[in-house]
Design a protein around this motif. Structure first.
Motif, short mmCIF file in Angstrom:
data_model
loop_
_atom_site.label_atom_id
_atom_site.label_comp_id
_atom_site.label_asym_id
_atom_site.label_seq_id
_atom_site.Cartn_x
_atom_site.Cartn_y
_atom_site.Cartn_z
N MET A 1 -33.76 0.49 -8.11
CA MET A 1 -34.96 0.23 -7.37
C MET A 1 -34.67 -0.89 -6.37
O MET A 1 -33.89 -1.79 -6.63
CB MET A 1 -36.08 -0.18 -8.34
N HIS A 2 -35.33 -0.79 -5.22
CA HIS A 2 -35.07 -1.70 -4.13
C HIS A 2 -36.31 -2.49 -3.72
O HIS A 2 -37.43 -2.13 -4.09
CB HIS A 2 -34.55 -0.93 -2.91
N ASP A 129 -46.52 -0.95 -21.00
CA ASP A 129 -47.00 0.42 -21.12
C ASP A 129 -48.06 0.72 -20.05
O ASP A 129 -48.07 1.79 -19.46
CB ASP A 129 -47.59 0.67 -22.51
N ALA A 130 -48.93 -0.25 -19.79
CA ALA A 130 -49.99 -0.04 -18.80
C ALA A 130 -49.40 0.17 -17.41
O ALA A 130 -49.84 1.04 -16.66
CB ALA A 130 -50.95 -1.23 -18.79
N ALA A 131 -48.38 -0.63 -17.06
CA ALA A 131 -47.74 -0.47 -15.74
C ALA A 131 -47.01 0.87 -15.66
O ALA A 131 -47.08 1.55 -14.63
CB ALA A 131 -46.78 -1.62 -15.48
N ALA A 132 -46.33 1.25 -16.73
CA ALA A 132 -45.62 2.54 -16.74
C ALA A 132 -46.63 3.68 -16.60
O ALA A 132 -46.38 4.66 -15.88
CB ALA A 132 -44.82 2.68 -18.03
N GLN A 133 -47.76 3.55 -17.28
CA GLN A 133 -48.79 4.59 -17.20
C GLN A 133 -49.35 4.71 -15.78
O GLN A 133 -49.51 5.82 -15.27
CB GLN A 133 -49.91 4.27 -18.19
N ARG A 134 -49.64 3.56 -15.14
CA ARG A 134 -50.14 3.60 -13.76
C ARG A 134 -49.14 4.26 -12.83
O ARG A 134 -49.51 5.08 -11.99
CB ARG A 134 -50.46 2.18 -13.28
N LEU A 177 -40.85 13.69 -13.27
CA LEU A 177 -41.57 12.65 -12.52
C LEU A 177 -42.02 11.53 -13.46
O LEU A 177 -41.91 10.35 -13.13
CB LEU A 177 -42.77 13.24 -11.79
N VAL A 178 -42.52 11.90 -14.61
CA VAL A 178 -43.00 10.90 -15.57
C VAL A 178 -41.83 10.16 -16.21
O VAL A 178 -41.85 8.93 -16.34
CB VAL A 178 -43.89 11.56 -16.64
N ARG A 179 -40.78 10.87 -16.57
CA ARG A 179 -39.63 10.26 -17.25
C ARG A 179 -38.95 9.20 -16.39
O ARG A 179 -38.41 8.23 -16.91
CB ARG A 179 -38.61 11.34 -17.63
N THR A 180 -38.98 9.37 -15.07
CA THR A 180 -38.30 8.42 -14.19
C THR A 180 -39.18 7.23 -13.81
O THR A 180 -38.73 6.35 -13.08
CB THR A 180 -37.79 9.12 -12.92
N VAL A 184 -40.77 4.15 -19.02
CA VAL A 184 -40.93 5.36 -19.83
C VAL A 184 -39.57 5.76 -20.37
O VAL A 184 -38.61 5.90 -19.62
CB VAL A 184 -41.54 6.52 -19.00
N THR A 185 -39.48 5.94 -21.70
CA THR A 185 -38.21 6.33 -22.30
C THR A 185 -38.18 7.81 -22.69
O THR A 185 -37.12 8.42 -22.74
CB THR A 185 -37.91 5.50 -23.56
#
Length: 192
Positions: A1-2, A129-134, A177-180, A184-185
């Motif tokens: 990520m950049h 988890d909240a940030a990953a979900q967003r 899309l979700v896995r990346t 998210v593991t």
């Protein structure tokens, strides 16, 4: 990520020749702790922080004769650590720690194109988890042209996708899309 992936844009800048009050107003209005300072050609020349402004206030210079004439250039920190849009986020984290930098302007051709804060870096490197979900939900909504076709929940880094799929190819794309998404593991897809 950049840097370009996590930076806030547009960057809220203040001119070096602006009154100090303009910097205070900008930080307050935008709920930010620092702003890049630019010259009349929009070239980065410094950074004005809450600390800079508090230092001036603590020194009593805000009540001294001529205080109203003080300009941002009189109180700003010098040329700050800056980054280019393709800078790696882990490198930004290392620079922030080494230089005690809270805010890093992102610069392209000497012009500020965005700003990365410590919170931006933390959200990326240590996602909740909240940030990953967003992030995962946003990716799916964009993929579905702004529609909410699927609902994502993330618990202990495991994402669950609720919603139907047109075919197996769509399921694979949605899961990818979700896995990346950062944080998210693994992914489980459920269908109604």
């Amino acid at each position: 990520m950049h840097a370009k992936d996590i930076m806030s844009t547009p960057a809220h800048t203040v001119r070096a020749d602006a009154p100090v009050a303009a910097a205070v107003e900008l930080l307050e209005r935008q709920s930010i702790t620092a702003a890049p300072v630019v010259d009349d050609r929009d070239v980065l020349v410094g950074l004005v922080t809450e600390r800079d402004l508090l230092r001036q206030a603590a020194a009593g210079s805000d009540t001294a004769p001529g205080a109203a004439l003080r300009r941002v250039r009189d109180v700003m920190s010098g040329l700050p650590v800056s980054a280019w849009p393709d800078a790696d986020v882990s490198d930004l984290a290392a620079v922030m720690v080494r230089q005690d930098a809270h805010t890093i302007p992102v610069v392209e051709d000497h012009h500020v194109v965005g700003v990365v804060s410590r919170c931006d870096v933390l959200r990326t490197l240590l996602p909740t988890d909240a940030a990953a979900q967003r992030e995962a939900q946003h990716r799916l909504d964009v993929y579905a042209n702004g529609q909410r076709r699927w609902r994502v929940t993330v618990d202990s880094a495991v994402a669950t996708v609720d919603g139907g799929f047109d075919d197996d190819t769509e399921r694979v794309v949605v899961e990818a899309l979700v896995r990346t998404a950062a944080g998210v593991t693994s992914v489980r897809a459920t269908t109604p």
